[in-house]
Scaffold this motif. Sequence first.
Motif, PDB file in Angstrom:
ATOM      1  N   CYS A 123      39.819  49.777  55.756  1.00 46.48           N
ATOM      2  CA  CYS A 123      39.307  49.778  54.379  1.00 46.48           C
ATOM      3  C   CYS A 123      39.730  51.042  53.641  1.00 46.48           C
ATOM      4  CB  CYS A 123      37.786  49.686  54.373  1.00 46.48           C
ATOM      5  SG  CYS A 123      37.142  48.150  55.045  1.00 46.48           S
ATOM      6  N   ALA A 124      40.083  50.881  52.384  1.00 43.73           N
ATOM      7  CA  ALA A 124      40.448  52.021  51.544  1.00 43.73           C
ATOM      8  C   ALA A 124      39.226  52.636  50.875  1.00 43.73           C
ATOM      9  CB  ALA A 124      41.448  51.577  50.476  1.00 43.73           C
ATOM     10  N   ARG A 125      38.132  51.869  50.789  1.00 41.50           N
ATOM     11  CA  ARG A 125      36.943  52.358  50.081  1.00 41.50           C
ATOM     12  C   ARG A 125      35.715  51.624  50.595  1.00 41.50           C
ATOM     13  NH1 ARG A 125      35.834  51.711  43.516  1.00 41.50           N
ATOM     14  NH2 ARG A 125      33.908  52.953  43.418  1.00 41.50           N
ATOM     15  N   VAL A 126      34.590  52.342  50.676  1.00 40.05           N
ATOM     16  CA  VAL A 126      33.309  51.752  51.043  1.00 40.05           C
ATOM     17  C   VAL A 126      32.307  52.083  49.949  1.00 40.05           C
ATOM     18  CG1 VAL A 126      31.449  51.658  52.740  1.00 40.05           C
ATOM     19  CG2 VAL A 126      33.811  52.038  53.493  1.00 40.05           C
ATOM     20  N   VAL A 127      31.578  51.076  49.474  1.00 40.69           N
ATOM     21  CA  VAL A 127      30.586  51.266  48.413  1.00 40.69           C
ATOM     22  C   VAL A 127      29.245  50.723  48.899  1.00 40.69           C
ATOM     23  CG1 VAL A 127      29.929  50.744  46.032  1.00 40.69           C
ATOM     24  CG2 VAL A 127      32.344  51.069  46.624  1.00 40.69           C
ATOM     25  N   LEU A 128      28.206  51.560  48.859  1.00 43.97           N
ATOM     26  CA  LEU A 128      26.849  51.147  49.194  1.00 43.97           C
ATOM     27  C   LEU A 128      26.068  50.985  47.890  1.00 43.97           C
ATOM     28  CD1 LEU A 128      26.107  53.628  52.129  1.00 43.97           C
ATOM     29  CD2 LEU A 128      26.988  51.301  52.262  1.00 43.97           C
ATOM     30  N   LEU A 129      25.560  49.785  47.656  1.00 40.70           N
ATOM     31  CA  LEU A 129      24.797  49.550  46.430  1.00 40.70           C
ATOM     32  C   LEU A 129      23.376  50.100  46.536  1.00 40.70           C
ATOM     33  CD1 LEU A 129      25.970  45.962  45.412  1.00 40.70           C
ATOM     34  CD2 LEU A 129      26.932  48.194  44.806  1.00 40.70           C
ATOM     35  N   GLY A 130      22.876  50.289  47.761  1.00 44.31           N
ATOM     36  CA  GLY A 130      21.626  51.007  47.932  1.00 44.31           C
ATOM     37  C   GLY A 130      20.353  50.200  47.864  1.00 44.31           C
ATOM     38  N   TYR A 131      20.430  48.877  47.923  1.00 47.80           N
ATOM     39  CA  TYR A 131      19.218  48.063  47.933  1.00 47.80           C
ATOM     40  C   TYR A 131      18.574  48.103  49.315  1.00 47.80           C
ATOM     41  CZ  TYR A 131      20.990  46.228  43.513  1.00 47.80           C
ATOM     42  OH  TYR A 131      21.462  46.112  42.224  1.00 47.80           O
ATOM     43  N   GLU A 132      17.319  47.658  49.386  1.00 45.73           N
ATOM     44  CA  GLU A 132      16.622  47.589  50.660  1.00 45.73           C
ATOM     45  C   GLU A 132      16.821  46.220  51.300  1.00 45.73           C
ATOM     46  OE1 GLU A 132      15.086  50.052  52.184  1.00 45.73           O
ATOM     47  OE2 GLU A 132      15.635  51.395  50.531  1.00 45.73           O
ATOM     48  N   ASP A 133      16.758  46.190  52.616  1.00 42.71           N
ATOM     49  CA  ASP A 133      16.808  44.923  53.345  1.00 42.71           C
ATOM     50  C   ASP A 133      15.531  44.147  53.054  1.00 42.71           C
ATOM     51  OD1 ASP A 133      16.744  42.872  55.276  1.00 42.71           O
ATOM     52  OD2 ASP A 133      17.801  44.089  56.734  1.00 42.71           O
ATOM     53  N   SER A 134      15.675  42.867  52.752  1.00 38.33           N
ATOM     54  CA  SER A 134      14.516  42.030  52.430  1.00 38.33           C
ATOM     55  C   SER A 134      13.761  41.577  53.671  1.00 38.33           C
ATOM     56  CB  SER A 134      14.964  40.790  51.644  1.00 38.33           C
ATOM     57  OG  SER A 134      15.614  41.175  50.459  1.00 38.33           O
ATOM     58  N   GLY A 135      14.390  41.706  54.859  1.00 41.65           N
ATOM     59  CA  GLY A 135      13.781  41.169  56.063  1.00 41.65           C
ATOM     60  C   GLY A 135      14.075  39.686  56.190  1.00 41.65           C
ATOM     61  N   PRO A 136      13.923  39.129  57.385  1.00 43.16           N
ATOM     62  CA  PRO A 136      14.285  37.726  57.600  1.00 43.16           C
ATOM     63  C   PRO A 136      13.471  36.734  56.797  1.00 43.16           C
ATOM     64  CG  PRO A 136      13.148  38.634  59.513  1.00 43.16           C
ATOM     65  CD  PRO A 136      13.451  39.787  58.619  1.00 43.16           C
ATOM     66  N   ASP A 137      12.275  37.151  56.343  1.00 41.34           N
ATOM     67  CA  ASP A 137      11.449  36.243  55.545  1.00 41.34           C
ATOM     68  C   ASP A 137      11.443  36.615  54.068  1.00 41.34           C
ATOM     69  OD1 ASP A 137      10.075  38.580  55.740  1.00 41.34           O
ATOM     70  OD2 ASP A 137       8.217  37.715  56.526  1.00 41.34           O
ATOM     71  N   GLY A 138      12.210  37.647  53.686  1.00 47.82           N
ATOM     72  CA  GLY A 138      12.289  38.056  52.291  1.00 47.82           C
ATOM     73  C   GLY A 138      11.040  38.718  51.767  1.00 47.82           C
ATOM     74  N   ALA A 139      10.193  39.256  52.647  1.00 49.99           N
ATOM     75  CA  ALA A 139       8.892  39.767  52.226  1.00 49.99           C
ATOM     76  C   ALA A 139       8.939  41.186  51.679  1.00 49.99           C
ATOM     77  CB  ALA A 139       7.915  39.710  53.403  1.00 49.99           C
ATOM     78  N   ALA A 140      10.000  41.934  51.955  1.00 49.93           N
ATOM     79  CA  ALA A 140      10.054  43.323  51.507  1.00 49.93           C
ATOM     80  C   ALA A 140      10.051  43.393  49.987  1.00 49.93           C
ATOM     81  CB  ALA A 140      11.297  44.005  52.070  1.00 49.93           C
ATOM     82  N   LEU A 141       9.135  44.185  49.433  1.00 57.11           N
ATOM     83  CA  LEU A 141       8.955  44.214  47.974  1.00 57.11           C
ATOM     84  C   LEU A 141      10.206  44.720  47.258  1.00 57.11           C
ATOM     85  CD1 LEU A 141       5.275  45.529  47.688  1.00 57.11           C
ATOM     86  CD2 LEU A 141       6.121  43.177  47.495  1.00 57.11           C
ATOM     87  N   GLY A 142      10.894  45.712  47.830  1.00 53.20           N
ATOM     88  CA  GLY A 142      12.084  46.252  47.179  1.00 53.20           C
ATOM     89  C   GLY A 142      13.372  45.672  47.715  1.00 53.20           C
ATOM     90  N   GLY A 143      13.269  44.511  48.373  1.00 47.22           N
ATOM     91  CA  GLY A 143      14.434  43.933  49.017  1.00 47.22           C
ATOM     92  C   GLY A 143      15.475  43.416  48.044  1.00 47.22           C
ATOM     93  N   PHE A 144      16.711  43.348  48.535  1.00 43.11           N
ATOM     94  CA  PHE A 144      17.827  42.890  47.710  1.00 43.11           C
ATOM     95  C   PHE A 144      17.604  41.477  47.185  1.00 43.11           C
ATOM     96  CE2 PHE A 144      22.240  40.981  47.749  1.00 43.11           C
ATOM     97  CZ  PHE A 144      22.630  41.525  46.536  1.00 43.11           C
ATOM     98  N   SER A 145      17.004  40.620  47.994  1.00 46.58           N
ATOM     99  CA  SER A 145      16.826  39.222  47.585  1.00 46.58           C
ATOM    100  C   SER A 145      15.903  39.076  46.392  1.00 46.58           C
ATOM    101  CB  SER A 145      16.294  38.383  48.753  1.00 46.58           C
ATOM    102  OG  SER A 145      14.983  38.772  49.100  1.00 46.58           O
ATOM    103  N   ARG A 146      15.081  40.106  46.115  1.00 44.37           N
ATOM    104  CA  ARG A 146      14.146  40.048  44.989  1.00 44.37           C
ATOM    105  C   ARG A 146      14.717  40.665  43.721  1.00 44.37           C
ATOM    106  NH1 ARG A 146       8.011  40.102  46.480  1.00 44.37           N
ATOM    107  NH2 ARG A 146       8.011  39.000  48.479  1.00 44.37           N
ATOM    108  N   THR A 147      15.903  41.218  43.824  1.00 41.80           N
ATOM    109  CA  THR A 147      16.545  41.825  42.653  1.00 41.80           C
ATOM    110  C   THR A 147      17.032  40.733  41.701  1.00 41.80           C
ATOM    111  OG1 THR A 147      17.294  43.664  44.028  1.00 41.80           O
ATOM    112  CG2 THR A 147      18.382  43.385  41.910  1.00 41.80           C
ATOM    113  N   LYS A 148      16.919  40.970  40.419  1.00 42.43           N
ATOM    114  CA  LYS A 148      17.422  40.007  39.441  1.00 42.43           C
ATOM    115  C   LYS A 148      18.934  39.854  39.606  1.00 42.43           C
ATOM    116  CE  LYS A 148      13.834  40.659  35.938  1.00 42.43           C
ATOM    117  NZ  LYS A 148      13.552  41.038  34.526  1.00 42.43           N
ATOM    118  N   VAL A 149      19.369  38.614  39.654  1.00 41.33           N
ATOM    119  CA  VAL A 149      20.779  38.327  39.924  1.00 41.33           C
ATOM    120  C   VAL A 149      21.683  38.990  38.891  1.00 41.33           C
ATOM    121  CG1 VAL A 149      22.523  36.500  39.993  1.00 41.33           C
ATOM    122  CG2 VAL A 149      20.342  36.194  41.184  1.00 41.33           C
ATOM    123  N   ASP A 150      21.366  38.855  37.621  1.00 44.06           N
ATOM    124  CA  ASP A 150      22.240  39.407  36.583  1.00 44.06           C
ATOM    125  C   ASP A 150      22.324  40.929  36.656  1.00 44.06           C
ATOM    126  OD1 ASP A 150      22.981  36.983  35.588  1.00 44.06           O
ATOM    127  OD2 ASP A 150      21.582  36.973  33.914  1.00 44.06           O
TER     128      ASP A 150
END
Length: 305
Positions: free
Chosen positions: A69-96
Motif C-alpha cells: 500500500c502507498a497510503r493508509v487512512v484511518l477514519l477513526g470511527y468506533e467498532d459497532s460490535g457484532p450486534d451494532g450496540a455500540a453508541l458511537g459505532g460506525f454503523s450508527r453514523t449517518k451514511v451521507d
Amino acid sequence: MRRTCVFFHAHRDDEALLTGGTMARLAAEGHRVVLVVAASAHAPVDLDAPVPGRLRTDVLDASAHVLGCARVVLLGYEDSGPDGAALGGFSRTKVDLAAAELAELLREEDADLLTVYDPAGGYGHPDHVQVHRVGIRAAELAGTPVVLEATVDRDLLVRALRPIALLGVLPRALVHGLRAASSARTVGLENAYASRGEITHRVRVRKYSRAKRAVMAAHVRHRLCGDSVCTFTTLSWLPRSVFRLVLGTEWFVRRDLPPGTVLEHPLDMWPVPAAPPRRAETPAPPPLPPATPAPQPVSPQSVVS
C-alpha cells in the motif's frame, strides 16, 4: 496504465482475508493502492486486555507495507460490535456524513477503483453493511468510475465450510448462519455474501499468498483481529500448499456489468464501457429561394401599334 485503487474496509484486519491478495497483486503490477479503514479497532471481545492504539496503528502500517500500500487512512470511527450496540459505532453514523468524508479522499486520490463489501456485509456484521452503504454513496459523490464489492462465493462456502463450522474456527455470526442453513434450509446464508451467478471477478492471487499469510499472522500475533482471531489462527496453521489452494482466489461483484460476466483481473473492462456515440444528424439543406415565374410570351395580336 497506472491506476489508483482504494480499498475500503471496516476494521483493521479485514484487509487480509477478502482483498489482501488483490491488493498485493495490484501493487506489484505498479498501481497505487490505498487502504482506508473505518473503525479504529475491533470491539474488545475475547481480548485479555486493551491493546494500545499506537500498537494497532503500527501493525496496520506493517500489514499495509507487506501488501504494497502507498497510503493508509484511518477514519477513526468506533467498532459497532457484532450486534451494532455500540453508541458511537460506525454503523450508527449517518451514511451521507461518512460518505462525504470518503468522497473527499476519493477526489484527492483521483481514484479509478473503489472496493466495498456486498450489500449483506459478508456474514452481516453491522460495520460491514455500513461499508457497503457508505462506499456506494461516496463513489456516487466523487464520480469514481468503478466499484467492486468484495465477497465470497456463497455456494462454494456453504459446501466447503459447513462440515468444519462446529470446530469454532469461523466468526460466531457465520457459524450461527451455517448451523441455521444446515437445519432449517430457509434462513442462514441465503442472503449472505454473493451467489456464484452474481460474481463477476474471480481474481487469482496464489502468487501473493505469502504476503496474505504474513498479514494474517501479524494480526494474530498482536491479537488485533477480534472475533476473527480463531479464523486467522487456523488459516495461518495450514500448510503452505493448502493455504494457497484455500485462499488463492478472491471474489468481487461489479453491478454495472451484465449477469454472467466472468473476469480475472480487478481492472478488466476498465473504464466503464461507454455508450456508442450517437450518429450526428446531417443538417438539412437550406431551403431553396422561391422560383421566379417565367415571363409570359406576348402574343402578336396583343401588341398595339
